[in-house]
Motif scaffolding. Structure first.
Motif, PDB file in Angstrom:
ATOM      1  N   THR A   9       0.672  -1.168  -0.118  1.00 18.28           N
ATOM      2  CA  THR A   9       0.006   0.014   0.322  1.00 18.28           C
ATOM      3  C   THR A   9       0.909   0.482   0.587  1.00 18.28           C
ATOM      4  N   SER A  10       1.687   1.241   0.646  1.00 17.61           N
ATOM      5  CA  SER A  10       2.502   2.121   0.579  1.00 17.61           C
ATOM      6  C   SER A  10       3.834   2.686  -0.614  1.00 17.61           C
ATOM      7  N   ARG A  13       0.209   4.184  -2.888  1.00 14.43           N
ATOM      8  CA  ARG A  13       0.338   5.419  -2.735  1.00 14.43           C
ATOM      9  C   ARG A  13       1.686   6.688  -2.874  1.00 14.43           C
ATOM     10  N   MET A  20      -3.873   8.656  -1.224  1.00 12.38           N
ATOM     11  CA  MET A  20      -3.388   8.605  -0.010  1.00 12.38           C
ATOM     12  C   MET A  20      -3.883   8.033   1.457  1.00 12.38           C
ATOM     13  N   ASP A  22      -6.506   5.560   0.063  1.00 13.46           N
ATOM     14  CA  ASP A  22      -7.658   4.977  -0.328  1.00 13.46           C
ATOM     15  C   ASP A  22      -6.811   3.477   0.075  1.00 13.46           C
TER      16      ASP A  22
END
Length: 250
Positions: A9-10, A13, A20, A22
């Protein structure tokens, strides 16, 4: 502690692939996981990426057997759960690990081919050659072991395990950034995200790997055939510094 899902996820993003706040769709998370596991597989083939060696429990040798196989598929030696990428050393014990003999001499294929009588037997081998065949590796001992009472302890490179999204990230300092930056580099190497690629992303990934892998560097130990050095400032050599004099750098 971050999870593998958090890491994916990081990366998504930071690249702006998702917002940022989501949550990535399942398809993007699966893509990130696939790239992480491919990265770990690649790192397993790089000696400098591996942060530790493992020591097996002592396992018995099988008399009149050469080679001994090692790995997951009905191998002779069950010292490891996977076929070692490389074996860093082997030593013998006759009392289940209370005491050990000096490490065996590690040899190569040319040495093995040069043996005139590879079937010579002895309870205590003195040399070995490791051939990393697949799915099991092959260890050739010389002399060929003749006693089941003798056991071996094997030092081998650890293997970076494949991961799942729900897994907690557990690796030494530096590896979290190295894996995150490498994931971003790999994502931007794909055609659908190629427009996001930049020299900064590549530099960040390269520098993060260098920091993590730099802790794995090993200094070679060199000794001379002489018991000491003569008078008059004899020269010496350090593998990392080069030649120098006993009187100072020169």
């Amino acid at each position: 502690m971050a999870s593998i899902s958090d890491l994916v996820t990081s990366a998504l993003r930071e690249l702006g692939i998702v917002g940022m706040v989501d949550t990535p769709p399942a398809e993007l998370s699966a893509l990130g996981l696939d790239l992480i596991n491919r990265t770990l597989d690649e790192w397993n083939a790089v000696r400098g990426a591996i942060y530790a060696d493992a020591f097996s429990t002592p396992v018995a040798l099988t008399p009149a057997t050469n080679p001994h196989t090692i790995g997951p598929s009905g191998a002779t030696l069950t010292a490891t759960t996977s076929r070692p990428v490389s074996i860093e050393g082997i030593r013998l014990t006759a009392d289940n690990g209370e005491t050990y003999f000096p490490p065996l001499n590690q040899r190569d294929a040319a040495w093995w081919m040069g043996l005139g009588a590879p079937g010579t037997t002895d309870p205590y081998p003195t040399d070995f050659y490791y051939d990393p065949t697949w799915p099991n590796g092959a260890i050739y001992f010389y002399p060929e072991p003749s006693s089941a009472a003798v056991k071996v302890q094997i030092r081998y490179r650890v293997v970076l395990a494949q991961v799942a999204l729900a897994d907690t990230f557990t690796m030494p300092p530096g590896y979290l950034s190295a894996l995150l930056e490498t994931l971003k580099e790999k994502l931007t190497g794909l055609p659908m995200f190629a427009s996001m690629s930049s020299g900064t992303i590549k530099d960040d990934a390269r520098n993060a790997r260098a920091r993590a892998f730099g802790n794995n560097s090993r200094r070679a130990t060199i000794t001379t055939a002489d018991a000491g050095v003569g008078a008059g400032g004899a020269g010496c050599f350090d593998i990392t510094l080069g030649p120098y004099s006993l009187m100072g750098r020169g």
